[in-house]
Design a protein around this motif. Structure first.
Motif, PDB file in Angstrom:
ATOM      1  N   ALA A  54       0.798  -1.226   0.000  1.00 38.81           N
ATOM      2  CA  ALA A  54       0.000   0.000   0.000  1.00 38.81           C
ATOM      3  C   ALA A  54       0.833   1.280   0.000  1.00 38.81           C
ATOM      4  O   ALA A  54       0.271   2.371   0.015  1.00 38.81           O
ATOM      5  N   VAL A  55       2.163   1.159  -0.015  1.00 38.88           N
ATOM      6  CA  VAL A  55       3.024   2.343   0.035  1.00 38.88           C
ATOM      7  C   VAL A  55       4.050   2.292  -1.086  1.00 38.88           C
ATOM      8  O   VAL A  55       4.297   1.238  -1.673  1.00 38.88           O
ATOM      9  N   LYS A  56       4.654   3.450  -1.344  1.00 38.70           N
ATOM     10  CA  LYS A  56       5.749   3.527  -2.325  1.00 38.70           C
ATOM     11  C   LYS A  56       6.808   4.471  -1.764  1.00 38.70           C
ATOM     12  O   LYS A  56       6.522   5.264  -0.861  1.00 38.70           O
ATOM     13  N   PRO A  57       8.032   4.392  -2.270  1.00 40.45           N
ATOM     14  CA  PRO A  57       9.075   5.288  -1.776  1.00 40.45           C
ATOM     15  C   PRO A  57       8.639   6.752  -1.873  1.00 40.45           C
ATOM     16  O   PRO A  57       8.022   7.169  -2.855  1.00 40.45           O
ATOM     17  N   GLY A  58       8.920   7.497  -0.802  1.00 36.32           N
ATOM     18  CA  GLY A  58       8.549   8.898  -0.743  1.00 36.32           C
ATOM     19  C   GLY A  58       7.260   9.154   0.025  1.00 36.32           C
ATOM     20  O   GLY A  58       6.989  10.279   0.424  1.00 36.32           O
ATOM     21  N   ASP A  59       6.456   8.103   0.220  1.00 38.76           N
ATOM     22  CA  ASP A  59       5.229   8.265   1.001  1.00 38.76           C
ATOM     23  C   ASP A  59       5.569   8.536   2.461  1.00 38.76           C
ATOM     24  O   ASP A  59       6.615   8.131   2.954  1.00 38.76           O
ATOM     25  N   VAL A  60       4.660   9.208   3.136  1.00 39.28           N
ATOM     26  CA  VAL A  60       4.754   9.406   4.583  1.00 39.28           C
ATOM     27  C   VAL A  60       3.650   8.568   5.214  1.00 39.28           C
ATOM     28  O   VAL A  60       2.488   8.673   4.815  1.00 39.28           O
ATOM     29  N   VAL A  61       4.026   7.704   6.160  1.00 42.41           N
ATOM     30  CA  VAL A  61       3.034   6.893   6.859  1.00 42.41           C
ATOM     31  C   VAL A  61       2.853   7.413   8.275  1.00 42.41           C
ATOM     32  O   VAL A  61       3.780   7.927   8.891  1.00 42.41           O
ATOM     33  N   GLN A  62       1.637   7.298   8.742  1.00 38.11           N
ATOM     34  CA  GLN A  62       1.295   7.638  10.112  1.00 38.11           C
ATOM     35  C   GLN A  62       1.213   6.334  10.906  1.00 38.11           C
ATOM     36  O   GLN A  62       1.075   5.259  10.331  1.00 38.11           O
ATOM     37  N   GLU A  63       1.241   6.444  12.225  1.00 37.84           N
ATOM     38  CA  GLU A  63       1.101   5.267  13.062  1.00 37.84           C
ATOM     39  C   GLU A  63      -0.195   4.533  12.708  1.00 37.84           C
ATOM     40  O   GLU A  63      -1.243   5.151  12.557  1.00 37.84           O
ATOM     41  N   HIS A  64      -0.096   3.216  12.507  1.00 40.86           N
ATOM     42  CA  HIS A  64      -1.205   2.306  12.185  1.00 40.86           C
ATOM     43  C   HIS A  64      -1.632   2.342  10.717  1.00 40.86           C
ATOM     44  O   HIS A  64      -2.588   1.664  10.349  1.00 40.86           O
ATOM     45  N   ASP A  65      -0.952   3.111   9.857  1.00 43.35           N
ATOM     46  CA  ASP A  65      -1.281   3.098   8.428  1.00 43.35           C
ATOM     47  C   ASP A  65      -0.941   1.723   7.844  1.00 43.35           C
ATOM     48  O   ASP A  65       0.042   1.087   8.233  1.00 43.35           O
ATOM     49  N   LEU A  66      -1.732   1.298   6.858  1.00 43.45           N
ATOM     50  CA  LEU A  66      -1.503   0.028   6.189  1.00 43.45           C
ATOM     51  C   LEU A  66      -0.255   0.099   5.317  1.00 43.45           C
ATOM     52  O   LEU A  66      -0.087   1.049   4.544  1.00 43.45           O
ATOM     53  N   ILE A  67       0.615  -0.893   5.473  1.00 41.48           N
ATOM     54  CA  ILE A  67       1.813  -0.990   4.631  1.00 41.48           C
ATOM     55  C   ILE A  67       1.631  -2.088   3.594  1.00 41.48           C
ATOM     56  O   ILE A  67       1.915  -1.897   2.424  1.00 41.48           O
ATOM     57  N   ALA A  68       1.162  -3.263   4.025  1.00 43.83           N
ATOM     58  CA  ALA A  68       1.026  -4.382   3.104  1.00 43.83           C
ATOM     59  C   ALA A  68       0.016  -5.393   3.649  1.00 43.83           C
ATOM     60  O   ALA A  68      -0.334  -5.378   4.822  1.00 43.83           O
ATOM     61  N   VAL A  69      -0.428  -6.278   2.730  1.00 41.70           N
ATOM     62  CA  VAL A  69      -1.359  -7.343   3.080  1.00 41.70           C
ATOM     63  C   VAL A  69      -0.725  -8.679   2.709  1.00 41.70           C
ATOM     64  O   VAL A  69      -0.188  -8.832   1.596  1.00 41.70           O
ATOM     65  N   VAL A  70      -0.810  -9.640   3.617  1.00 41.05           N
ATOM     66  CA  VAL A  70      -0.278 -10.977   3.395  1.00 41.05           C
ATOM     67  C   VAL A  70      -1.428 -11.975   3.487  1.00 41.05           C
ATOM     68  O   VAL A  70      -2.195 -11.955   4.443  1.00 41.05           O
ATOM     69  N   ASP A  71      -1.541 -12.844   2.478  1.00 44.64           N
ATOM     70  CA  ASP A  71      -2.538 -13.935   2.495  1.00 44.64           C
ATOM     71  C   ASP A  71      -1.836 -15.249   2.676  1.00 44.64           C
ATOM     72  O   ASP A  71      -0.740 -15.472   2.245  1.00 44.64           O
TER      73      ASP A  71
END
Length: 71
Positions: A54-71
């Motif tokens: 859910a992210v790419k280089p240069g993005d700013v994430v906040q605490e608890h933001d989604l980074i990735a999903v694993v199935d």
């Protein structure tokens, strides 16, 4: 079972290390964040297939933001 990898702090996304659609194991690095000039690897807590990043280089994430999903 679908699992979510979330940010633990406010940080910049330096790089995405893992590949979407590929297998991932517990302990593998998914992305590297940067905060206060420190590099922080985000490790998977799950084993499975990385179905979404859910992210790419240069993005700013906040605490608890989604980074990735694993199935």
């Amino acid at each position: 079972m679908t699992e979510q990898i979330r940010a633990e702090m406010v940080a910049n996304v330096m790089s995405v290390v893992a590949d979407e659609g590929r297998g991932i194991a517990e302990g593998d690095t998914v992305v590297i964040l940067e905060s206060m000039k420190m590099e922080i690897p985000v490790l998977s807590e799950y084993t499975g297939v990385l179905t979404s990043i859910a992210v790419k280089p240069g993005d700013v994430v906040q605490e608890h933001d989604l980074i990735a999903v694993v199935d």
